[in-house]
Design a protein around this motif. Structure first.
Motif, PDB file in Angstrom:
ATOM      1  N   LEU A 541       0.859  -1.195   0.000  1.00 48.16           N
ATOM      2  CA  LEU A 541       0.000   0.000   0.000  1.00 48.16           C
ATOM      3  C   LEU A 541       0.893   1.242   0.000  1.00 48.16           C
ATOM      4  N   TYR A 542       1.665   1.385  -1.046  1.00 45.23           N
ATOM      5  CA  TYR A 542       2.639   2.466  -1.120  1.00 45.23           C
ATOM      6  C   TYR A 542       1.950   3.834  -1.137  1.00 45.23           C
ATOM      7  N   ARG A 543       2.546   4.768  -0.390  1.00 45.69           N
ATOM      8  CA  ARG A 543       2.077   6.158  -0.279  1.00 45.69           C
ATOM      9  C   ARG A 543       0.753   6.277   0.472  1.00 45.69           C
ATOM     10  N   ARG A 544       0.313   5.209   1.096  1.00 44.93           N
ATOM     11  CA  ARG A 544      -0.931   5.236   1.861  1.00 44.93           C
ATOM     12  C   ARG A 544      -0.603   5.065   3.342  1.00 44.93           C
ATOM     13  N   PRO A 545      -0.799   6.091   4.155  1.00 49.63           N
ATOM     14  CA  PRO A 545      -0.395   6.036   5.568  1.00 49.63           C
ATOM     15  C   PRO A 545      -1.201   5.032   6.367  1.00 49.63           C
ATOM     16  N   THR A 546      -0.541   4.456   7.374  1.00 51.49           N
ATOM     17  CA  THR A 546      -1.228   3.515   8.259  1.00 51.49           C
ATOM     18  C   THR A 546      -2.225   4.226   9.154  1.00 51.49           C
ATOM     19  N   GLN A 547      -1.955   5.482   9.492  1.00 49.43           N
ATOM     20  CA  GLN A 547      -2.875   6.254  10.315  1.00 49.43           C
ATOM     21  C   GLN A 547      -2.955   7.691   9.812  1.00 49.43           C
ATOM     22  N   THR A 548      -4.162   8.228   9.816  1.00 48.83           N
ATOM     23  CA  THR A 548      -4.387   9.617   9.413  1.00 48.83           C
ATOM     24  C   THR A 548      -5.364  10.259  10.389  1.00 48.83           C
ATOM     25  N   ILE A 549      -5.048  11.482  10.816  1.00 47.53           N
ATOM     26  CA  ILE A 549      -5.931  12.249  11.698  1.00 47.53           C
ATOM     27  C   ILE A 549      -6.166  13.620  11.081  1.00 47.53           C
ATOM     28  N   ASN A 550      -7.428  14.018  10.992  1.00 46.89           N
ATOM     29  CA  ASN A 550      -7.795  15.353  10.524  1.00 46.89           C
ATOM     30  C   ASN A 550      -8.635  16.050  11.589  1.00 46.89           C
ATOM     31  N   LEU A 551      -8.273  17.286  11.893  1.00 44.65           N
ATOM     32  CA  LEU A 551      -9.031  18.093  12.850  1.00 44.65           C
ATOM     33  C   LEU A 551      -9.323  19.450  12.225  1.00 44.65           C
ATOM     34  N   GLN A 552     -10.561  19.923  12.375  1.00 49.58           N
ATOM     35  CA  GLN A 552     -10.938  21.254  11.909  1.00 49.58           C
ATOM     36  C   GLN A 552     -11.742  21.947  13.005  1.00 49.58           C
ATOM     37  N   LEU A 553     -11.303  23.142  13.361  1.00 49.52           N
ATOM     38  CA  LEU A 553     -11.994  23.942  14.367  1.00 49.52           C
ATOM     39  C   LEU A 553     -12.446  25.235  13.710  1.00 49.52           C
ATOM     40  N   GLY A 554     -13.761  25.396  13.565  1.00 44.29           N
ATOM     41  CA  GLY A 554     -14.306  26.594  12.953  1.00 44.29           C
ATOM     42  C   GLY A 554     -14.939  27.498  13.987  1.00 44.29           C
ATOM     43  N   ILE A 555     -14.604  28.780  13.945  1.00 43.58           N
ATOM     44  CA  ILE A 555     -15.118  29.756  14.904  1.00 43.58           C
ATOM     45  C   ILE A 555     -15.739  30.921  14.143  1.00 43.58           C
ATOM     46  N   ASP A 556     -17.028  31.143  14.368  1.00 40.16           N
ATOM     47  CA  ASP A 556     -17.694  32.321  13.814  1.00 40.16           C
ATOM     48  C   ASP A 556     -17.584  33.428  14.862  1.00 40.16           C
ATOM     49  N   ILE A 557     -16.580  34.283  14.685  1.00 40.64           N
ATOM     50  CA  ILE A 557     -16.326  35.330  15.675  1.00 40.64           C
ATOM     51  C   ILE A 557     -17.496  36.306  15.721  1.00 40.64           C
ATOM     52  N   THR A 558     -17.979  36.690  14.570  1.00 36.26           N
ATOM     53  CA  THR A 558     -19.231  37.450  14.437  1.00 36.26           C
ATOM     54  C   THR A 558     -19.962  36.878  13.235  1.00 36.26           C
ATOM     55  N   LYS A 559     -21.092  37.473  12.881  1.00 35.11           N
ATOM     56  CA  LYS A 559     -21.799  37.006  11.694  1.00 35.11           C
ATOM     57  C   LYS A 559     -21.041  37.333  10.418  1.00 35.11           C
ATOM     58  N   LYS A 560     -20.041  38.202  10.521  1.00 29.67           N
ATOM     59  CA  LYS A 560     -19.288  38.609   9.334  1.00 29.67           C
ATOM     60  C   LYS A 560     -17.865  38.050   9.300  1.00 29.67           C
ATOM     61  N   ILE A 561     -17.377  37.568  10.419  1.00 28.77           N
ATOM     62  CA  ILE A 561     -15.992  37.096  10.489  1.00 28.77           C
ATOM     63  C   ILE A 561     -15.967  35.643  10.950  1.00 28.77           C
ATOM     64  N   ALA A 562     -15.290  34.806  10.168  1.00 33.97           N
ATOM     65  CA  ALA A 562     -15.164  33.389  10.512  1.00 33.97           C
ATOM     66  C   ALA A 562     -13.721  32.949  10.299  1.00 33.97           C
ATOM     67  N   VAL A 563     -13.252  32.079  11.180  1.00 33.27           N
ATOM     68  CA  VAL A 563     -11.893  31.548  11.108  1.00 33.27           C
ATOM     69  C   VAL A 563     -11.964  30.032  11.254  1.00 33.27           C
ATOM     70  N   GLN A 564     -11.168  29.337  10.462  1.00 37.09           N
ATOM     71  CA  GLN A 564     -11.084  27.883  10.566  1.00 37.09           C
ATOM     72  C   GLN A 564      -9.626  27.479  10.723  1.00 37.09           C
ATOM     73  N   LEU A 565      -9.337  26.742  11.776  1.00 36.63           N
ATOM     74  CA  LEU A 565      -8.010  26.187  12.018  1.00 36.63           C
ATOM     75  C   LEU A 565      -8.084  24.691  11.741  1.00 36.63           C
ATOM     76  N   SER A 566      -7.158  24.173  10.938  1.00 40.37           N
ATOM     77  CA  SER A 566      -7.178  22.747  10.625  1.00 40.37           C
ATOM     78  C   SER A 566      -5.774  22.176  10.710  1.00 40.37           C
ATOM     79  N   THR A 567      -5.713  20.901  11.044  1.00 38.64           N
ATOM     80  CA  THR A 567      -4.434  20.207  11.092  1.00 38.64           C
ATOM     81  C   THR A 567      -4.621  18.803  10.556  1.00 38.64           C
ATOM     82  N   GLN A 568      -3.592  18.309   9.916  1.00 37.75           N
ATOM     83  CA  GLN A 568      -3.601  16.946   9.391  1.00 37.75           C
ATOM     84  C   GLN A 568      -2.335  16.246   9.833  1.00 37.75           C
ATOM     85  N   SER A 569      -2.500  15.053  10.383  1.00 38.58           N
ATOM     86  CA  SER A 569      -1.378  14.235  10.814  1.00 38.58           C
ATOM     87  C   SER A 569      -1.318  12.994   9.942  1.00 38.58           C
TER      88      SER A 569
END
Length: 635
Positions: A541-569
């Protein structure tokens, strides 16, 4: 964080639709609630796509459970190989508006998703597990249905995107859409250019490797005409092309090597829906063309000069029907036809002398005819069941039969348990059958798979959790065989068995103005074959990782401003090395930030910051991946 959580009401909470009640089309080819199917399906809505403005389709798919897009962080235009649940490239079928698309001139036959800008997409439905019963060849690991944008509710609507960023990148997309009386339309045009960076890794730090650029243009149009309340017709056209600079090989620069890629799609169709009866007709003409040129003023490879031209043409036609026998029993039936051919020529000159090969579409072609049917039993005191079968006939490979058995049970409105037993197949590509690497002694056979999956889903108000175990066995798995010295004979063969299994965990939790999305995939697999008459098992299974983790944290600071932080392991994985043992590639982590601001209605300012820690890693051995980079603009 506490201040953010306790601030304004979550902007995304306006959409409180239950996941289990969401209507999907890919599971059965016709609209069906997720609560009424046991298939593992993920929907990426327009709202979620809007939170990824400026990113690519590969960026979005690469964060999904059980999916790895190899090459997503390389030079723009890099091959985007999709690995679903550990299956090789070409075993995840790409659909555009429910219709299969291919690159029939390629080794794997997989469609190049570099051709599809995210701005043209309305919604994505990902259906995992073997889906060959409904969709035919190549759907061994699943299907990804890319649903494009259609005409809007107004008579005239318009959109424009302008963005720029790192690596001298400029991106634009513009279009108009609307509905006039009973006619809806959509036209989109896009342009993207980047000077890029060296695709090959300069491990000796010579400082001489040149930048490898990317240039893309895309055009897509569709029109739909409503003849009556029950009957409508539609047509679509797409033309996409991109040019890229490439290098000779891993760790090897080449300043004069370029590739041109083109794709054309022309399609028509019709739909009829009235009471308990529905019909749908689809036809698509799909062509791809790739031109390689290395005039070798810079000699990265062994040849002084090389050129290659690869053209593929495909016709797809399908007639399907849905009959609602009762309120709880549906019958799905259909027939489809595929015709594919390729023209190819290659010439090179090196110290070994000239070398040339060619293929003609007159002899390099295949036809497929398939018939399928499914019985769907819905909500018998919470119990659902789908039974399906397909018969496929080929002019080249003989016949294939596949089936699927898909029961599920809704314990209550929040909890569903499900399982799926299904078979699938993938036909050899035209390149594998007709090229200079065709098997000299034995005709290749289609790959046959048996898949089993089971799990449970929980969904209540602001929380969704799903856990799935999957197992897949592929018989007659096609691999590339090379004998090595002294003859170096190389050709494609059917190996014995390819086994992959794993676990998928995913959750989405929304509270106040914060949304947390997380998923985890564990993968294990091996190839079982005979070497010198002895049973042998090894990981491939070349180039296919044994483990993968994805995290996404989305914050709507106001109705006009939004931020998303994401990480992939990305966990450890192996890379095949010619004539040597496979090399283990180290794990790595990537952190990204996406922010958007809506100062007025219909205007968005966005910034996408990728790899903010400037992590150094290689997705593919010997090739560079993007360091810290930014794309910002307006839409």
């Amino acid at each position: 964080m506490a201040a953010l959580i306790s601030s304004s009401t979550l902007y995304a909470q306006q959409d409180s639709t239950s996941v289990l009640d969401e209507v999907v089309v890919t599971a059965t080819k016709y609209p069906l609630k997720q609560s009424q199917t046991g298939k593992v399906i993920t929907v990426i809505s327009q709202e979620e796509l809007q939170k990824n403005t400026g990113r690519s389709l590969s960026d979005v798919l690469n964060m999904q459970t059980g999916i790895i897009v190899n090459g997503v962080n390389g030079v723009r235009g890099t091959n985007q190989d999709i690995y679903t649940r550990g299956a090789a490239a070409g075993k995840t079928l790409i659909l555009i508006d429910g219709v299969p698309v291919y690159d029939v001139s390629g080794i794997s036959g997989a469609f190049d998703i570099n051709f599809i800008p995210l701005e043209n997409i309305e919604k994505i439905e990902i259906l995992k597990g073997s889906q060959s019963t409904l969709y035919g060849s190549d759907a061994i690991a699943g299907v990804i249905n890319i649903i494009t944008k259609k005409g809007g509710a107004k008579k005239l609507g318009a959109n424009l995107l302008l963005a720029g960023g790192t690596y001298d990148t400029f991106k634009s997309e513009a279009g108009i859409n609307g509905t006039v009386d009973k006619t809806s339309y959509n036209l989109q045009y896009g342009f993207e250019n980047s000077k890029g960076f060296s695709a090959a890794n300069d491990r000796d730090n010579s400082g001489t490797f040149d930048r490898d650029g990317f240039d893309r243009q895309d055009f897509r149009a569709n029109i739909s005409q409503k003849i009556s309340d029950a009957f409508s017709v539609f047509a679509q056209a797409g033309y996409n092309k991109y040019n890229i600079d490439v290098d000779a090989a891993a760790f090897k620069d080449d300043a004069d090597y370029s590739v041109k890629n083109k794709n054309t799609q022309l399609g028509i169709g019709a739909k009829y829906t009235k009471a308990s009866l529905s019909f749908q007709l689809n036809y698509l003409y799909n062509t791809t063309e790739r031109n390689y040129l290395d005039d070798s003023l810079s000699r990265g490879g062994f040849s002084f000069y090389s050129t290659g031209n690869y053209k593929g043409k495909g016709h797809f036609a399908e007639l399907s029907t849905r009959i609602a026998a009762t309120q709880k029993i549906d019958l799905i039936a259909g027939v489809d036809y595929r015709s594919q051919n390729t023209d190819q020529d290659y010439f090179s000159k090196s110290s070994f002398g000239p070398f040339a090969t060619s293929l003609s579409s007159d002899s390099s072609n295949v036809q497929q005819l398939g018939a399928y049917g499914s019985l769907i039993f819905k909500d018998f005191s919470g119990f659902n069941l789908e039974l399906g079968g397909r018969y496929n006939n080929f002019n080249k490979y003989g016949n294939v039969f596949t089936y699927s058995i898909n029961p599920s049970y809704n314990i209550n409105k929040q909890v569903k348990i499900f399982s799926n037993l299904s078979t699938g197949f993938k036909t050899p590509s035209l390149y594998q059958v007709y090229s200079e690497y065709r098997n000299p002694t034995t005709e290749l056979k289609p790959e046959h798979s048996t898949s089993l999956e089971g799990g449970a889903a929980y969904e209540k108000e602001n929380l969704m959790v799903r856990a799935v175990y999957f197992y897949r066995k592929i018989k007659d798995n096609i691999i590339f065989f090379s004998s090595g010295a002294p003859n170096f004979e190389s050709y494609y063969v059917n190996a014995d068995k390819q086994i992959a299994q794993g676990l998928e965990l995913e959750t989405k939790y929304t509270f106040n103005n914060v949304t947390l999305v997380a998923n985890y995939t564990n993968l294990d697999g091996k190839l079982q074959t005979k070497v010198n008459g002895m049973d042998t098992s090894f990981t491939n299974l070349y180039r296919r990782p044994t483990q993968t983790i994805n995290l996404q944290l989305g914050i709507d600071i106001t109705k006009k401003i939004a931020v998303q932080l994401s990480t992939q392991s990305i966990g450890r994985r192996f890379e095949a090395v010619f004539a040597l043992a496979p090399r283990e590639m180290p794990a790595y982590n990537i952190w990204n930030v996406h922010a958007q601001y809506l100062p007025v209605a219909n205007l968005k300012i966005f910034a996408d910051l990728r790899n903010i820690t400037d992590a150094a890693y290689q997705e593919v051995l010997g090739y560079n991946s993007r360091g810290f980079n930014v794309l910002a603009g307006i839409r």
